[in-house]
Design an enzyme around this catalytic site. Structure first.
Site, PDB file in Angstrom:
ATOM      1  N   SER A 149       0.865  -1.187   0.000  1.00 54.74           N
ATOM      2  CA  SER A 149       0.000   0.000   0.000  1.00 54.74           C
ATOM      3  C   SER A 149       0.901   1.237   0.000  1.00 54.74           C
ATOM      4  O   SER A 149       2.091   1.144   0.348  1.00 54.74           O
ATOM      5  CB  SER A 149      -0.834   0.001   1.285  1.00 54.74           C
ATOM      6  OG  SER A 149      -1.504   1.220   1.461  1.00 54.74           O
ATOM      7  N   TYR A 162      -1.650  -0.671  10.547  1.00 52.50           N
ATOM      8  CA  TYR A 162      -1.782  -1.039   9.119  1.00 52.50           C
ATOM      9  C   TYR A 162      -0.467  -0.748   8.402  1.00 52.50           C
ATOM     10  O   TYR A 162       0.054  -1.588   7.656  1.00 52.50           O
ATOM     11  CB  TYR A 162      -2.937  -0.246   8.505  1.00 52.50           C
ATOM     12  CG  TYR A 162      -3.200  -0.550   7.036  1.00 52.50           C
ATOM     13  CD1 TYR A 162      -3.627  -1.809   6.626  1.00 52.50           C
ATOM     14  CD2 TYR A 162      -3.024   0.436   6.051  1.00 52.50           C
ATOM     15  CE1 TYR A 162      -3.876  -2.084   5.283  1.00 52.50           C
ATOM     16  CE2 TYR A 162      -3.272   0.174   4.712  1.00 52.50           C
ATOM     17  CZ  TYR A 162      -3.694  -1.087   4.329  1.00 52.50           C
ATOM     18  OH  TYR A 162      -3.931  -1.356   3.002  1.00 52.50           O
TER      19      TYR A 162
HETATM   20  N1  LIG Z   1      -8.566  -0.457  -1.594  1.00 51.03           N
HETATM   21  C1  LIG Z   1      -7.505   0.329  -1.348  1.00 51.03           C
HETATM   22  O1  LIG Z   1      -7.609   1.575  -1.350  1.00 51.03           O
HETATM   23  C2  LIG Z   1      -6.144  -0.285  -1.097  1.00 51.03           C
HETATM   24  C3  LIG Z   1      -5.050   0.565  -1.024  1.00 51.03           C
HETATM   25  C4  LIG Z   1      -3.799   0.028  -0.737  1.00 51.03           C
HETATM   26  C5  LIG Z   1      -3.663  -1.320  -0.561  1.00 51.03           C
HETATM   27  N2  LIG Z   1      -4.742  -2.144  -0.620  1.00 51.03           N
HETATM   28  C6  LIG Z   1      -4.537  -3.578  -0.375  1.00 51.03           C
HETATM   29  O2  LIG Z   1      -5.137  -4.333  -1.393  1.00 51.03           O
HETATM   30  C7  LIG Z   1      -5.424  -5.633  -0.911  1.00 51.03           C
HETATM   31  C8  LIG Z   1      -6.833  -6.036  -1.357  1.00 51.03           C
HETATM   32  O3  LIG Z   1      -7.763  -5.216  -0.718  1.00 51.03           O
HETATM   33  P1  LIG Z   1      -9.065  -4.627  -1.443  1.00 51.03           P
HETATM   34  O4  LIG Z   1      -8.921  -3.168  -1.458  1.00 51.03           O
HETATM   35  O5  LIG Z   1      -9.365  -5.355  -2.671  1.00 51.03           O
HETATM   36  O6  LIG Z   1     -10.162  -4.927  -0.289  1.00 51.03           O
HETATM   37  P2  LIG Z   1     -11.336  -5.990  -0.151  1.00 51.03           P
HETATM   38  O7  LIG Z   1     -12.323  -5.822  -1.250  1.00 51.03           O
HETATM   39  O8  LIG Z   1     -11.827  -5.847   1.261  1.00 51.03           O
HETATM   40  O9  LIG Z   1     -10.602  -7.405  -0.342  1.00 51.03           O
HETATM   41  C9  LIG Z   1      -9.966  -8.071   0.700  1.00 51.03           C
HETATM   42  C10 LIG Z   1      -9.951  -9.540   0.344  1.00 51.03           C
HETATM   43  O10 LIG Z   1      -9.259 -10.261   1.380  1.00 51.03           O
HETATM   44  C11 LIG Z   1     -10.015 -11.419   1.683  1.00 51.03           C
HETATM   45  N3  LIG Z   1      -9.778 -11.876   3.040  1.00 51.03           N
HETATM   46  C12 LIG Z   1     -10.005 -11.210   4.200  1.00 51.03           C
HETATM   47  N4  LIG Z   1      -9.690 -11.976   5.242  1.00 51.03           N
HETATM   48  C13 LIG Z   1      -9.236 -13.160   4.738  1.00 51.03           C
HETATM   49  C14 LIG Z   1      -8.760 -14.365   5.323  1.00 51.03           C
HETATM   50  N5  LIG Z   1      -8.666 -14.480   6.653  1.00 51.03           N
HETATM   51  N6  LIG Z   1      -8.405 -15.388   4.515  1.00 51.03           N
HETATM   52  C15 LIG Z   1      -8.500 -15.260   3.167  1.00 51.03           C
HETATM   53  N7  LIG Z   1      -8.927 -14.138   2.552  1.00 51.03           N
HETATM   54  C16 LIG Z   1      -9.287 -13.106   3.338  1.00 51.03           C
HETATM   55  C17 LIG Z   1     -11.459 -10.986   1.504  1.00 51.03           C
HETATM   56  O11 LIG Z   1     -12.301 -12.099   1.255  1.00 51.03           O
HETATM   57  P3  LIG Z   1     -13.207 -12.868   2.332  1.00 51.03           P
HETATM   58  O12 LIG Z   1     -13.806 -11.845   3.235  1.00 51.03           O
HETATM   59  O13 LIG Z   1     -14.200 -13.580   1.460  1.00 51.03           O
HETATM   60  O14 LIG Z   1     -12.283 -13.820   3.021  1.00 51.03           O
HETATM   61  C18 LIG Z   1     -11.338 -10.147   0.245  1.00 51.03           C
HETATM   62  O15 LIG Z   1     -11.397 -10.980  -0.890  1.00 51.03           O
HETATM   63  C19 LIG Z   1      -5.226  -5.582   0.606  1.00 51.03           C
HETATM   64  O16 LIG Z   1      -4.000  -6.180   0.945  1.00 51.03           O
HETATM   65  C20 LIG Z   1      -5.171  -4.091   0.893  1.00 51.03           C
HETATM   66  O17 LIG Z   1      -4.415  -3.794   2.057  1.00 51.03           O
HETATM   67  C21 LIG Z   1      -5.980  -1.659  -0.908  1.00 51.03           C
END
Ligand SMILES: NC(=O)c1ccc[n+]([C@@H]2O[C@H](COP(=O)([O-])OP(=O)(O)OC[C@H]3O[C@@H](n4cnc5c(N)ncnc54)[C@H](OP(=O)(O)O)[C@@H]3O)[C@@H](O)[C@H]2O)c1
Length: 252
Positions: A149, A162
């Protein structure tokens, strides 16, 4: 022309929503068979149906990667059922923000368990398979992409734990990159800025309210999937070590 990733297999954690789901779709479009890991089976099945409907191959892996046994089993099932593992996208993550003082310790534990340990469990289980894939055809190179991130570069008031987890991913990725470079297992770090996904919705209501006022321009999950797809489709002699991707208007 043959799709670049034809004959390869990619495992994507956190594939049930957001960046992970978009990445699975993007890598499938490049010809990879995709293993979809997360806890919400219904979401994974919906995505798998879309991918197979478009002629791709997808394996649903309902698992909680904070459980070491389940993380290892997800990797082993990928190899057993799809035949190999060329690409691991360590994407599953959770972001729980707010002041450190008085924060529920359970939130800190959730972030460390998933963002750090979950990623490490998947990486550990995948390493022998990635090395095997890199040693042979069709590409003679394999990839681990770790999703960090902007918070993995800049700590800010209210994101301490985080940021700690994402800084840690950066350190681990760089160390592993050096260890595996000679074996043609590329280790890459992707650092998204604000992206419209479910990520922020897991925060407590009072935190979510304060976040809403800070929301500016946001990218789509497919914008980050494009970056990941670019990384893993480079020719064997090119490694994209790190990619920081922000919405154009995001300053910090
Ligand atoms: N969105 C942003 O602005 C942003 C910015 C910087 C970095 N990121 C990073 O991008 C990555 C993806 O996040 P996203 O933004 O796409 O958010 P998201 O839509 O909330 O996706 C998170 C994913 O992680 C899965 N997950 C959560 N707990 C889990 C577990 N215990 N075991 C297996 N899977 C699990 C969730 O699925 P289930 O709940 O079905 O398990 C979901 O598929 C993360 O690492 C986040 O830190 C996002």
């Amino acid at each position: 022309m043959k799709p670049v990733l034809e004959g390869t297999v990619a495992l994507i954690t956190g594939a049930s929503s957001g960046i992970g789901a978009a990445t699975a779709t993007a890598l499938s479009a490049q010809g990879a068979a995709v293993a979809l890991a997360a806890r919400r089976r219904d979401r994974l099945e919906g995505l798998a149906a879309e991918i197979t409907g478009q002629g791709g191959a997808a394996l649903v892996l309902e698992c909680d990667v904070t459980d070491q046994g389940q993380a290892a089993a997800a990797v082993e099932r990928t190899v057993a059922e799809l035949g190999r593992l060329d690409t691991l996208v360590n994407n599953a993550g959770v972001m729980l923000l707010g002041p450190a003082e008085g924060a529920p310790l359970s939130e800190w534990q959730r972030m460390v368990d998933l963002n750090v340990l979950g990623l490490l469990y998947c990486a550990h289980a995948a390493l022998p398979h990635l090395q095997r894939a890199a040693a042979g055809n069709p590409r003679q190179v394999a990839d681990m992409v770790n999703v960090s991130s902007v918070a993995g570069r800049f700590a800010r008031n209210g994101n301490g734990v985080y940021a700690l987890t994402k800084f840690g991913i950066g350190a681990f990725s760089e160390s592993l990159r050096q260890e595996l470079a000679g074996k043609y297992v590329r280790v890459s770090l992707v650092e998204p800025g604000a992206t419209a996904t479910e990520l922020a919705t897991h925060n407590r209501p009072e935190v979510l309210e304060s976040l809403r006022s800070q929301f500016g321009q946001r990218m789509d999950a497919s914008d980050i999937a494009d970056a990941i797809s670019y990384i893993v489709t480079r020719p064997r002699h090119v490694a994209i070590n790190e990619m920081l991707v922000r919405p154009t208007e995001q300053q910090r």
